[in-house]
Write a protein that holds these residues in place. Structure first.
Motif, mmCIF file in Angstrom:
data_model
loop_
_atom_site.group_PDB
_atom_site.id
_atom_site.type_symbol
_atom_site.label_atom_id
_atom_site.label_comp_id
_atom_site.label_asym_id
_atom_site.label_seq_id
_atom_site.Cartn_x
_atom_site.Cartn_y
_atom_site.Cartn_z
ATOM 1 N N HIS A 131 2.570 10.081 -9.982
ATOM 2 C CA HIS A 131 1.845 10.262 -11.244
ATOM 3 C C HIS A 131 0.956 11.504 -11.198
ATOM 4 C CE1 HIS A 131 3.136 6.735 -13.404
ATOM 5 N NE2 HIS A 131 2.786 5.928 -12.428
ATOM 6 N N ARG A 132 0.388 11.786 -10.035
ATOM 7 C CA ARG A 132 -0.454 12.991 -9.916
ATOM 8 C C ARG A 132 0.391 14.255 -10.077
ATOM 9 N NH1 ARG A 132 -1.408 16.243 -5.886
ATOM 10 N NH2 ARG A 132 -0.672 14.803 -4.260
ATOM 11 N N ARG A 133 1.589 14.244 -9.488
ATOM 12 C CA ARG A 133 2.464 15.415 -9.644
ATOM 13 C C ARG A 133 2.905 15.581 -11.091
ATOM 14 N NH1 ARG A 133 4.351 13.410 -4.610
ATOM 15 N NH2 ARG A 133 6.065 12.308 -5.641
ATOM 16 N N ALA B 220 -6.767 6.419 -14.705
ATOM 17 C CA ALA B 220 -7.494 6.916 -15.873
ATOM 18 C C ALA B 220 -7.590 8.439 -15.840
ATOM 19 C CB ALA B 220 -8.895 6.292 -15.917
ATOM 20 N N VAL B 221 -7.882 8.993 -14.678
ATOM 21 C CA VAL B 221 -7.962 10.451 -14.541
ATOM 22 C C VAL B 221 -6.603 11.098 -14.807
ATOM 23 C CG1 VAL B 221 -8.294 12.319 -12.872
ATOM 24 C CG2 VAL B 221 -9.928 10.432 -12.964
ATOM 25 N N LEU B 222 -5.548 10.434 -14.376
ATOM 26 C CA LEU B 222 -4.196 10.986 -14.536
ATOM 27 C C LEU B 222 -3.610 10.715 -15.914
ATOM 28 C CD1 LEU B 222 -2.676 10.015 -11.051
ATOM 29 C CD2 LEU B 222 -3.662 12.205 -11.753
ATOM 30 N N GLY B 223 -4.302 9.894 -16.708
ATOM 31 C CA GLY B 223 -3.822 9.598 -18.056
ATOM 32 C C GLY B 223 -2.659 8.634 -18.100
ATOM 33 N N SER C 290 0.828 -1.204 0.000
ATOM 34 C CA SER C 290 0.000 0.000 0.000
ATOM 35 C C SER C 290 0.864 1.256 0.000
ATOM 36 C CB SER C 290 -0.923 0.004 1.223
ATOM 37 O OG SER C 290 -1.842 -1.063 1.159
ATOM 38 N N ARG C 291 1.956 1.232 0.746
ATOM 39 C CA ARG C 291 2.853 2.384 0.789
ATOM 40 C C ARG C 291 3.517 2.615 -0.564
ATOM 41 N NH1 ARG C 291 6.426 1.035 5.956
ATOM 42 N NH2 ARG C 291 7.619 2.854 5.263
ATOM 43 N N GLY C 292 3.968 1.527 -1.201
ATOM 44 C CA GLY C 292 4.608 1.658 -2.506
ATOM 45 C C GLY C 292 3.645 2.140 -3.571
ATOM 46 N N ILE C 293 2.440 1.593 -3.578
ATOM 47 C CA ILE C 293 1.431 2.006 -4.553
ATOM 48 C C ILE C 293 1.056 3.469 -4.331
ATOM 49 C CG2 ILE C 293 -0.980 1.671 -5.259
ATOM 50 C CD1 ILE C 293 -0.521 -1.345 -4.589
ATOM 51 N N GLY C 294 0.876 3.848 -3.069
ATOM 52 C CA GLY C 294 0.515 5.227 -2.765
ATOM 53 C C GLY C 294 1.550 6.226 -3.246
ATOM 54 N N MET C 295 2.820 5.904 -3.058
ATOM 55 C CA MET C 295 3.883 6.807 -3.514
ATOM 56 C C MET C 295 3.876 6.940 -5.032
ATOM 57 S SD MET C 295 7.123 6.176 -0.949
ATOM 58 C CE MET C 295 7.224 4.427 -1.271
#
Length: 286
Positions: free
Chosen positions: A18-20, A60-63, A8-13
């Motif tokens: 990707h959002r940044r 999907a939102v982040l492309g 979960s920590r790795g996926i979250g990072m």
């Protein structure tokens, strides 16, 4: 308090990264998803175990498409409360660097190499070229550049405590040639003077030691459980099970017990560096 798992920590990072890259705020992403900002924030911080649907929607939102999307969705499917196995080099390296940047203490034992955080560019180039047999020159240089960028963690405003353990045999192997190795060892001697760095060498006179089982890294964090990282050629394994962490802490204690202290380690390194310099300037190297 709910125990976070490594995955979960790795996926979250990765989601936060990707959002940044997409230059979007938490509010913008949450609005498009119909998800609360607090839920999205908990996903990025690894405080909530993600579902495949949540991760697919965020990507999907982040492309995000292609290999990065496949990798993250695979990680969601393989979530375990005791460990995370990473395969692909790109995501694996990014996850490692994220943990490295977050850690308040890093302990790295290397059996046959100089630890990555302490490598010079020429030494790293020689190692990567030897290990990545099918890598192009451009790929090797990209990996060298990435490895060198990691060293910024050593001199940032609030650097982690870095504990490096290595063997004399590793330092006597002239990786890249005697001149490269001499420069590498001089760099280690200089690094040993940093207040946040502890550097110890296990002398070749030690007949056997706990590190013969292989290299590893321990990451300690201010607000998260300690991680152990074990790397192979094509995979990397993270473990946060308390019993596993305790076993590796004992490994560190046993290695410290047979390693030279700082002054002894520096004296030995200077001696090896002089040997390498002599070999580099000898008639057979002309």
């Amino acid at each position: 308090m709910q125990r976070q798992n490594v995955n979960s920590r790795g996926i979250g990072m990765e989601l936060a990264r990707h959002r940044r890259v997409a230059d979007m705020t938490l509010e913008q992403v949450s609005r498009q998803l119909g998800m609360s900002v607090s839920t999205l924030s908990r996903l990025e911080n690894g405080k909530r175990e993600p579902t495949s649907e949540e991760v697919a929607g965020i990507l999907a939102v982040l492309g995000v498409t292609g290999g990065d999307r496949q990798h993250l969705l695979q990680q969601v499917r393989c979530i375990s409360h005791f460990g995370m196995v990473l395969g692909k080099a790109g995501p694996r390296t990014r996850t490692y660097q994220a943990f490295e940047a977050e850690a308040v203490a890093i302990t790295n034992f290397e059996l046959s190499l100089v630890p990555g955080l302490a490598q010079t560019a020429d030494y790293a180039r020689a190692v990567i070229s030897a290990v990545r047999v099918n890598a192009s020159r451009a790929d090797v240089e990209a990996r060298v550049s990435q490895r060198m960028s990691r060293k910024a963690v050593l001199t940032r405003k609030r650097p982690p405590q870095v504990n490096l353990l290595m063997t004399e045999l590793a330092l006597r192997q002239p990786i890249g040639g005697p001149k490269v190795m001499a420069n590498q060892i001089r760099s280690l001697v200089a690094l040993a003077d940093q207040e946040n760095v502890s550097l110890h060498v296990i002398p070749a006179t030690v007949p056997a030691h706990a590190g013969l089982g292989g290299s590893f890294v321990l990451f300690d964090f201010a607000d998260h459980p300690t991680l152990v990282f074990i790397e192979a050629l094509t995979t990397g394994l993270y473990r946060d099970d308390p019993d596993d962490v305790a076993t590796y802490r004992l490994q560190v204690e046993n290695l410290d017990a047979v390693a030279l202290d700082k002054s002894g380690s520096v004296e030995l390194m200077r001696s090896i560096s002089r040997d390498m310099e002599g070999r580099a300037s000898g008639p057979d190297m002309a």
